[in-house]
Motif scaffolding. Structure first.
Motif, PDB file in Angstrom:
ATOM      1  N   LEU A  46       1.313  -1.197  -0.109  1.00  0.00           N
ATOM      2  CA  LEU A  46       0.260  -0.167  -0.048  1.00  0.00           C
ATOM      3  C   LEU A  46       0.629   1.195   0.495  1.00  0.00           C
ATOM      4  CD1 LEU A  46      -2.730  -0.561   2.800  1.00  0.00           C
ATOM      5  CD2 LEU A  46      -2.534  -1.532  -0.060  1.00  0.00           C
ATOM      6  N   GLY A  47       0.607   1.825  -0.734  1.00  0.00           N
ATOM      7  CA  GLY A  47       1.480   3.446  -0.687  1.00  0.00           C
ATOM      8  C   GLY A  47       1.986   3.252  -2.102  1.00  0.00           C
ATOM      9  N   GLU A  51       8.419   1.745   3.096  1.00  0.00           N
ATOM     10  CA  GLU A  51       7.513   0.793   3.291  1.00  0.00           C
ATOM     11  C   GLU A  51       6.712   0.015   2.751  1.00  0.00           C
ATOM     12  OE1 GLU A  51       7.029   0.599   6.935  1.00  0.00           O
ATOM     13  OE2 GLU A  51       8.957   1.776   6.559  1.00  0.00           O
ATOM     14  N   ALA A  52       6.404   0.764   1.530  1.00  0.00           N
ATOM     15  CA  ALA A  52       5.203  -0.436   0.727  1.00  0.00           C
ATOM     16  C   ALA A  52       6.319  -1.485  -0.072  1.00  0.00           C
ATOM     17  CB  ALA A  52       5.163   0.600  -0.512  1.00  0.00           C
ATOM     18  N   LYS A  53       7.228  -1.327  -0.599  1.00  0.00           N
ATOM     19  CA  LYS A  53       8.062  -2.842  -0.510  1.00  0.00           C
ATOM     20  C   LYS A  53       8.447  -3.490   0.118  1.00  0.00           C
ATOM     21  CE  LYS A  53      11.213  -4.555  -3.625  1.00  0.00           C
ATOM     22  NZ  LYS A  53      11.006  -4.856  -4.753  1.00  0.00           N
ATOM     23  N   LYS A  54       8.476  -3.111   1.540  1.00  0.00           N
ATOM     24  CA  LYS A  54       9.255  -3.559   2.447  1.00  0.00           C
ATOM     25  C   LYS A  54       7.595  -4.803   3.247  1.00  0.00           C
ATOM     26  CE  LYS A  54       9.063  -3.997   8.137  1.00  0.00           C
ATOM     27  NZ  LYS A  54       9.421  -3.148   9.102  1.00  0.00           N
ATOM     28  N   ALA A  55       6.301  -3.847   2.429  1.00  0.00           N
ATOM     29  CA  ALA A  55       4.913  -5.407   2.665  1.00  0.00           C
ATOM     30  C   ALA A  55       4.966  -5.776   2.058  1.00  0.00           C
ATOM     31  CB  ALA A  55       3.036  -4.274   2.810  1.00  0.00           C
ATOM     32  N   SER A  56       5.508  -5.845   0.330  1.00  0.00           N
ATOM     33  CA  SER A  56       5.507  -6.294  -0.712  1.00  0.00           C
ATOM     34  C   SER A  56       6.505  -7.397  -0.583  1.00  0.00           C
ATOM     35  CB  SER A  56       5.214  -5.250  -1.964  1.00  0.00           C
ATOM     36  OG  SER A  56       6.945  -5.179  -2.057  1.00  0.00           O
ATOM     37  N   GLU A  57       7.053  -7.251   0.051  1.00  0.00           N
ATOM     38  CA  GLU A  57       8.623  -8.483  -0.319  1.00  0.00           C
ATOM     39  C   GLU A  57       8.143  -9.403   1.153  1.00  0.00           C
ATOM     40  OE1 GLU A  57      12.361  -6.360   0.970  1.00  0.00           O
ATOM     41  OE2 GLU A  57      12.306  -5.963  -1.605  1.00  0.00           O
ATOM     42  N   GLN A  58       7.546  -9.295   2.295  1.00  0.00           N
ATOM     43  CA  GLN A  58       7.029  -9.777   2.674  1.00  0.00           C
ATOM     44  C   GLN A  58       6.218 -11.222   2.495  1.00  0.00           C
ATOM     45  OE1 GLN A  58       7.765 -10.066   6.554  1.00  0.00           O
ATOM     46  NE2 GLN A  58       6.408 -12.232   6.295  1.00  0.00           N
ATOM     47  N   ALA A  59       4.846 -10.277   1.776  1.00  0.00           N
ATOM     48  CA  ALA A  59       4.418 -11.242   0.966  1.00  0.00           C
ATOM     49  C   ALA A  59       4.977 -12.063   0.034  1.00  0.00           C
ATOM     50  CB  ALA A  59       3.319 -10.528   0.262  1.00  0.00           C
ATOM     51  N   VAL A  60       6.118 -11.713  -1.238  1.00  0.00           N
ATOM     52  CA  VAL A  60       6.861 -12.575  -1.518  1.00  0.00           C
ATOM     53  C   VAL A  60       7.676 -13.691  -0.623  1.00  0.00           C
ATOM     54  CG1 VAL A  60       8.938 -12.710  -2.685  1.00  0.00           C
ATOM     55  CG2 VAL A  60       7.008 -11.496  -3.773  1.00  0.00           C
ATOM     56  N   THR A  85       2.906  -5.361   9.003  1.00  0.00           N
ATOM     57  CA  THR A  85       3.558  -4.106   7.859  1.00  0.00           C
ATOM     58  C   THR A  85       2.146  -2.998   7.416  1.00  0.00           C
ATOM     59  OG1 THR A  85       1.940  -5.414   6.301  1.00  0.00           O
ATOM     60  CG2 THR A  85       4.498  -6.059   6.741  1.00  0.00           C
ATOM     61  N   ARG A  86       1.861  -2.349   6.736  1.00  0.00           N
ATOM     62  CA  ARG A  86       1.287  -1.459   6.192  1.00  0.00           C
ATOM     63  C   ARG A  86       0.234  -2.383   5.175  1.00  0.00           C
ATOM     64  NH1 ARG A  86       3.526   2.992   2.034  1.00  0.00           N
ATOM     65  NH2 ARG A  86       4.244   3.999   4.191  1.00  0.00           N
ATOM     66  N   GLY A  87      -0.134  -3.324   5.061  1.00  0.00           N
ATOM     67  CA  GLY A  87      -0.578  -4.183   4.259  1.00  0.00           C
ATOM     68  C   GLY A  87       0.241  -3.882   2.785  1.00  0.00           C
ATOM     69  N   ALA A  88      -1.088  -5.251   1.876  1.00  0.00           N
ATOM     70  CA  ALA A  88      -0.558  -5.354   0.595  1.00  0.00           C
ATOM     71  C   ALA A  88      -1.638  -5.753   0.082  1.00  0.00           C
ATOM     72  CB  ALA A  88       0.907  -5.752  -0.098  1.00  0.00           C
ATOM     73  N   VAL A  89      -2.200  -5.525  -2.133  1.00  0.00           N
ATOM     74  CA  VAL A  89      -2.638  -5.991  -2.442  1.00  0.00           C
ATOM     75  C   VAL A  89      -2.073  -7.292  -2.959  1.00  0.00           C
ATOM     76  CG1 VAL A  89      -4.777  -4.401  -2.781  1.00  0.00           C
ATOM     77  CG2 VAL A  89      -2.539  -4.641  -3.980  1.00  0.00           C
ATOM     78  N   ILE A  90      -2.820  -8.333  -3.170  1.00  0.00           N
ATOM     79  CA  ILE A  90      -2.018  -9.098  -3.663  1.00  0.00           C
ATOM     80  C   ILE A  90      -2.469 -10.152  -4.788  1.00  0.00           C
ATOM     81  CG2 ILE A  90      -0.611  -9.569  -1.424  1.00  0.00           C
ATOM     82  CD1 ILE A  90      -2.294 -12.624  -2.796  1.00  0.00           C
ATOM     83  N   GLY A  91      -2.174 -10.617  -5.969  1.00  0.00           N
ATOM     84  CA  GLY A  91      -2.392 -11.766  -7.327  1.00  0.00           C
ATOM     85  C   GLY A  91      -1.798 -13.388  -6.723  1.00  0.00           C
ATOM     86  N   GLY A 106      -6.754 -13.508  -6.351  1.00  0.00           N
ATOM     87  CA  GLY A 106      -6.062 -12.054  -5.976  1.00  0.00           C
ATOM     88  C   GLY A 106      -7.182 -11.492  -4.785  1.00  0.00           C
ATOM     89  N   VAL A 107      -6.516 -10.397  -4.140  1.00  0.00           N
ATOM     90  CA  VAL A 107      -7.735  -9.250  -3.312  1.00  0.00           C
ATOM     91  C   VAL A 107      -6.777  -8.415  -3.313  1.00  0.00           C
ATOM     92  CG1 VAL A 107      -7.352  -9.012  -0.710  1.00  0.00           C
ATOM     93  CG2 VAL A 107      -7.129 -11.716  -1.267  1.00  0.00           C
ATOM     94  N   GLY A 108      -7.579  -7.110  -4.276  1.00  0.00           N
ATOM     95  CA  GLY A 108      -7.262  -6.191  -4.259  1.00  0.00           C
ATOM     96  C   GLY A 108      -7.324  -6.099  -5.580  1.00  0.00           C
ATOM     97  N   ASN A 109      -5.944  -5.318  -5.945  1.00  0.00           N
ATOM     98  CA  ASN A 109      -6.307  -4.502  -7.900  1.00  0.00           C
ATOM     99  C   ASN A 109      -5.531  -4.959  -8.787  1.00  0.00           C
ATOM    100  OD1 ASN A 109      -4.321  -3.345  -6.334  1.00  0.00           O
ATOM    101  ND2 ASN A 109      -5.290  -0.856  -7.356  1.00  0.00           N
TER     102      ASN A 109
END
Length: 201
Positions: A46-47, A51-60, A85-91, A106-109
């Motif tokens: 998100l964003g 901090e957005a990178k931190k969230a997306s890397e946690q998902a990965v 984290t601040r959260g993320a959308v994922i597919g 997928g959750v999000g866009n």
């Protein structure tokens, strides 16, 4: 900007670009092929920025640890691991070689398109929301997926008009398709962008 990875049964083209003015891209992705399946996941923190990178890397990290599980379980673990984290959308997308089915959740866009050799296509739809440890909705969508078919997954840093999809499918080449979709190199991106195109041989 564009990277190619060739597995034994799939060819994958990836492209990432950070939002204009940001040093890092807040999106992350993961791909893997085993003897039984191909898996790829895209996460958009998100964003934007660190901090957005931190969230997306946690998902990965979660994709990497749990890709052998069902998409339902992968999304569950992503949600758990994104709590701090601040959260993320994922597919997430998995192609089962034995059944010939491709499944998307997928959750999000995060958008997903399936493009077939006869130039027809289908869209796999994410549910609204994002993952951050809270309650969420999800669904899995499965479709037949034949050899020579292609898929396209992308974050909201890019928009593809429905009328253009068939023209892209005519390429029958994932790298050429990505090159046609991407904006001109001088574009100042208003959001982080991740684009993954793949073909099943």
């Amino acid at each position: 900007m564009i990277e190619t990875k060739s597995y034994s049964k799939t060819k994958i083209i990836t492209c990432q670009q950070s939002k204009h003015g940001e040093l890092v891209c807040g999106d992350s992705y993961y791909t893997i092929e085993t003897d039984e399946y191909f898996f790829t996941g895209v996460a958009d923190g998100l964003g934007s920025g660190a901090e957005a990178k931190k969230a997306s890397e946690q998902a990965v990290h979660t994709f990497r640890e749990h890709h052998h599980q069902s998409l339902k379980h992968i999304v569950f673990h992503c949600n758990q691991n994104l709590q701090t984290t601040r959260g993320a959308v994922i597919g997430a997308l998995k192609l089962d070689f034995k059944s010939g089915l491709i499944t998307f959740a997928g959750v999000g866009n995060i958008q997903c398109l399936l493009l077939y050799p006869d130039q027809t296509f289908k869209g796999a739809i994410s549910v609204p929301g994002y993952l951050s440890g809270r309650r969420y909705r999800m669904r899995e969508m499965s479709f037949p997926f034949f050899r020579q078919s292609m898929f396209l997954m992308y974050s909201d840093g890019i928009s593809i008009e429905r009328e253009a999809i068939k023209r892209y499918a005519e390429e029958q080449d994932p790298e050429k398709m990505v090159q046609r979709i991407l904006p001109p190199v001088e574009t100042e991106y208003k959001d982080d962008l991740t684009l993954i195109s793949g073909k099943y041989f």
